[in-house]
Write a protein that holds these residues in place. Structure first.
Motif, mmCIF file in Angstrom:
data_model
loop_
_atom_site.group_PDB
_atom_site.id
_atom_site.type_symbol
_atom_site.label_atom_id
_atom_site.label_comp_id
_atom_site.label_asym_id
_atom_site.label_seq_id
_atom_site.Cartn_x
_atom_site.Cartn_y
_atom_site.Cartn_z
ATOM 1 N N LYS A 38 -4.573 10.683 5.133
ATOM 2 C CA LYS A 38 -3.441 10.265 4.308
ATOM 3 C C LYS A 38 -3.470 10.937 2.944
ATOM 4 O O LYS A 38 -2.416 11.268 2.385
ATOM 5 N N ALA A 39 -4.651 11.122 2.385
ATOM 6 C CA ALA A 39 -4.749 11.736 1.060
ATOM 7 C C ALA A 39 -4.259 13.177 1.069
ATOM 8 O O ALA A 39 -3.739 13.671 0.059
ATOM 9 N N LEU A 40 -4.394 13.860 2.222
ATOM 10 C CA LEU A 40 -3.929 15.243 2.306
ATOM 11 C C LEU A 40 -2.485 15.352 2.769
ATOM 12 O O LEU A 40 -1.749 16.235 2.312
ATOM 13 N N VAL A 41 -2.083 14.465 3.673
ATOM 14 C CA VAL A 41 -0.772 14.607 4.303
ATOM 15 C C VAL A 41 0.317 13.875 3.532
ATOM 16 O O VAL A 41 1.423 14.402 3.346
ATOM 17 N N ASN A 42 0.033 12.657 3.061
ATOM 18 C CA ASN A 42 1.089 11.814 2.495
ATOM 19 C C ASN A 42 1.380 12.092 1.025
ATOM 20 O O ASN A 42 2.431 11.690 0.538
#
Length: 284
Positions: free
Chosen positions: A99-103
Motif C-alpha cells: 500500500k505504501a508504494l501503490v496507494n
C-alpha cells in the motif's frame, strides 16, 4: 580450441550477467516488492538473497524502520483567540509496503502535509491553558487525526506525535508572567496567614496550660531574660513580676473595711475634733 574457449568465456559472462540481474539482496530492516510487467507479484520478499526474472521483474525495497520527520513551525490561533507558533515531530513506520508504494506517491512528503494540516486543526480546537498544561491530550489528538487517513489507505502506522515548542507573543508572555507572580504572592499570603493562625492556636493552648501553674509564668520570664541577655544589648527592660501584682491585689482586698464596719447609709459620719481644742469645764 580457440573457438571453444571463446564460447566458454561468453557463456560464463552471460551467466554472470544473468546472475547479477536476477539476484537481489534484501536487508533485515527491508521488504522487497516485485513488479512483473508493472503488476505486484505476491508474496512480499523477506530479508535475504532473492531471485527475480531479469527484464520482466523489478524489485523495490521498502524500509520498515521507524522514520522521524519534523513538522515546521505552524502559525495557528487557539480557541481563546491567542495567536502562536507551534512545531511538532512525527514518528511513523510502514506496516504494509504494498500500500505504501501503490496507494500513495512519496509517502514521507504526504505524511508531512497531513501532519501540518492536523497540527493547525487541533491547535484551533484547544485553548491556551490546555495547550500549555495538557500536552499528552494534544499529542493523543494529533496522533488520532494523522493516523486516520494514513493507516488503512497508505499502510502507515503513526507511532507517536509530540509537540516540541510553543512560541507565544511577547505581550502574552508578559501577561502570563504577571499572572504567575500574582498567583505566587497569593499563595505566600495564604501560607503566612495559615501559619499565624496555627501559631495563635498554639499560643492559646500554651497560655491555658501555664494558667494552671503560676510559677510557669515566672520561668518563662526568666527564659526570656536569658534570651535577651544573649544578644548583648546595652539596655535590658525587666517586666514587673506578675506574682507581686497579685500580692498587692490580695493585700488591698484584705485591708478594705467590711460592710459591718461601714456607717449606715444616710447618716453623716462624726466630725473629727478640731486641732488645738481641749476639754473645757462649765463656766461659773
Amino acid at each position: 580450441m580457440e573457438a571453444v574457449l571463446i564460447g566458454v568465456v561468453l557463456v560464463i559472462l552471460f551467466l554472470t550477467l544473468v546472475g547479477a540481474l536476477s539476484i537481489r539482496l534484501v536487508q533485515q530492516y527491508q521488504r522487497g516488492i516485485v513488479f512483473r510487467f508493472g503488476r505486484v507479484l505476491e508474496p512480499v520478499r523477506q530479508p535475504g538473497l532473492r531471485l527475480i526474472v531479469p527484464v520482466a521483474d523489478r524489485m523495490v525495497r521498502v524500509s520498515m524502520q521507524t522514520t522521524v520527520i519534523g513538522v515546521p513551525p505552524q502559525g495557528a490561533i487557539t480557541r481563546d483567540n491567542v495567536t502562536l507558533t507551534v512545531d511538532a515531530v512525527v514518528y511513523y513506520r510502514v506496516v504494509d509496503p504494498v500500500k505504501a508504494l501503490v496507494n500513495v506517491r512519496d509517502y514521507p512528503s504526504a505524511v508531512l502535509q497531513v501532519a501540518q494540516t492536523a497540527l493547525r486543526s487541533v491547535i484551533g480546537k484547544a485553548d491556551l491553558d490546555t495547550l500549555l498544561g495538557d500536552r499528552e491530550r494534544i499529542n493523543a489528538e494529533l496522533k488520532a487525526v494523522i493516523d486516520a487517513p494514513t493507516e488503512k489507505p497508505w499502510g502507515l502506522l503513526i507511532e507517536r506525535v509530540e509537540v516540541k515548542d510553543v512560541a507565544l507573543p511577547e505581550g502574552m508572555k508578559r501577561s502570563m508572567s504577571r499572572q504567575a507572580e500574582a498567583e505566587r504572592e497569593r499563595r505566600a499570603r495564604v501560607i503566612a496567614a495559615d501559619g499565624e493562625y496555627q501559631a495563635s492556636r498554639r499560643l492559646a493552648d500554651a497560655s491555658r496550660a501555664m494558667a494552671g501553674t503560676p510559677g510557669a509564668y515566672q520561668l518563662r520570664l526568666l527564659q526570656t531574660v536569658v534570651d535577651v541577655a544573649a544578644e548583648k544589648n546595652s539596655t535590658l527592660v525587666m517586666p514587673f513580676p506578675v506574682e507581686l501584682l497579685r500580692f498587692f491585689d490580695k493585700f488591698t482586698r484584705d485591708t478594705e473595711p467590711t460592710a459591718a464596719e461601714r456607717p449606715p447609709t444616710g447618716q453623716p459620719e462624726p466630725a473629727a475634733p478640731a486641732a488645738g481644742d481641749g476639754h473645757r469645764g462649765p463656766l461659773t
